[in-house]
Design a protein around this motif. Structure first.
Motif, short mmCIF file in Angstrom:
data_model
loop_
_atom_site.label_atom_id
_atom_site.label_comp_id
_atom_site.label_asym_id
_atom_site.label_seq_id
_atom_site.Cartn_x
_atom_site.Cartn_y
_atom_site.Cartn_z
N UNK A 86 0.85 -1.19 0.00
CA UNK A 86 0.00 0.00 0.00
C UNK A 86 0.89 1.24 0.00
N UNK A 87 0.56 2.25 -0.80
CA UNK A 87 1.43 3.45 -0.88
C UNK A 87 1.52 4.22 0.43
N UNK A 88 0.58 4.01 1.35
CA UNK A 88 0.62 4.72 2.63
C UNK A 88 1.54 4.05 3.65
N UNK A 89 2.00 2.84 3.37
CA UNK A 89 2.91 2.16 4.30
C UNK A 89 4.20 2.96 4.44
N UNK A 90 4.88 2.78 5.58
CA UNK A 90 6.14 3.47 5.83
C UNK A 90 7.27 2.45 5.79
N UNK A 91 8.22 2.65 4.88
CA UNK A 91 9.29 1.67 4.66
C UNK A 91 10.64 2.36 4.71
N UNK A 92 11.53 1.86 5.56
CA UNK A 92 12.88 2.40 5.68
C UNK A 92 13.77 1.97 4.53
N UNK A 93 15.01 2.46 4.54
CA UNK A 93 15.95 2.16 3.48
C UNK A 93 16.54 0.76 3.66
N UNK A 94 17.02 0.21 2.55
CA UNK A 94 17.69 -1.08 2.60
C UNK A 94 16.78 -2.29 2.65
N UNK A 95 15.48 -2.13 2.33
CA UNK A 95 14.58 -3.28 2.31
C UNK A 95 14.97 -4.21 1.16
#
Length: 233
Positions: A86-95
């Motif tokens: 979902x575009x509203x999810x929050x995802x950090x770097x390096x996934x």
């Protein structure tokens, strides 16, 4: 300039943009996938990288309240990659999403830095509740193939979720979780030395205890059989 050269130029420009803007994600592909051989192969064939590029664009539009476009971008990304974020999810770097098919990340999910997700993982909700309803995943967490993490719970940093585990309660930092429902089988007080990607060979105290009980039962049966033979003799 012919169409071929325009296409080649576009590929080179896209490659440079991805290499610069998505350096942590590209680096993760090489560090966590021994099959990654060169940048061109990663750029063209790694669905986990493709969906992250689409997500960053869609998430930026979502944050400024652009209607429809963010969901449309991620719908197209799902068709192309088999990964639904979902575009509203929050995802950090390096996934790093390995293989990725059937991965689902809900709208209020939060994923920290340097997280690794294998195929078939769901970061989902448990009902129709409003507000924060999806999990929060700490830094350096590894989530094994087929694992389900459900509800507004937290998985602490440096933890490992075993393949096909179903997690419905908070997980402390530096923990290992296996089973259905998920059981914490090991907790460490110190950080792991790097990211351990082995999400199948994990300790299971319950299974070990059952195996020990079976050995004790076998020993008792042998003892009873010997005693019965002596009595009959």
């Amino acid at each position: 300039m012919s169409g071929f050269w325009w296409a080649l130029l576009a590929l080179v420009v896209a490659g440079l943009v991805v290499r610069i803007k998505f350096e942590p994600e590209v680096k993760a592909c090489f560090e966590r996938d021994p099959a990654a051989r060169n940048f061109l192969e990663v750029l063209l064939t790694y669905s986990g990288l493709h969906v992250i590029v689409c997500y960053r664009i869609a998430h930026t539009l979502e944050r400024v309240n652009v209607p429809v476009a963010p969901r449309l971008i991620m719908t197209l990304a799902r068709w192309l990659t088999g990964i639904e974020i979902h575009p509203a999810a929050t995802i950090g770097r390096g996934l790093f999403i390995d293989h990725g098919m059937s991965v689902v990340v809900g709208a209020t999910a939060v994923i920290g830095e340097n997280v690794t997700i294998f195929q078939g993982v769901t970061l989902g909700g448990t009902g129709k509740e409003k507000g924060k309803r999806h999990p929060t995943i700490g830094d350096n967490v590894v989530i094994g193939a087929g694992a389900k993490i459900l509800g507004n719970i937290t998985v602490g940093r440096d933890s490992m979720i075993g393949a096909n585990a179903v997690v419905i309660r908070d997980v402390p930092e530096h923990s290992t979780v296996v089973g259905v429902p998920g059981r914490i089988t090991r907790t460490k007080d110190q950080h792991f030395a790097g990211i351990n990607l082995d999400h199948t060979h994990l300790p299971d105290p319950l299974a070990e205890r059952l195996e020990l009980l079976q050995h004790e039962i076998d020993a008792l049966e042998r003892h009873l059989k010997e005693h019965r033979n002596k009595t009959e003799a």
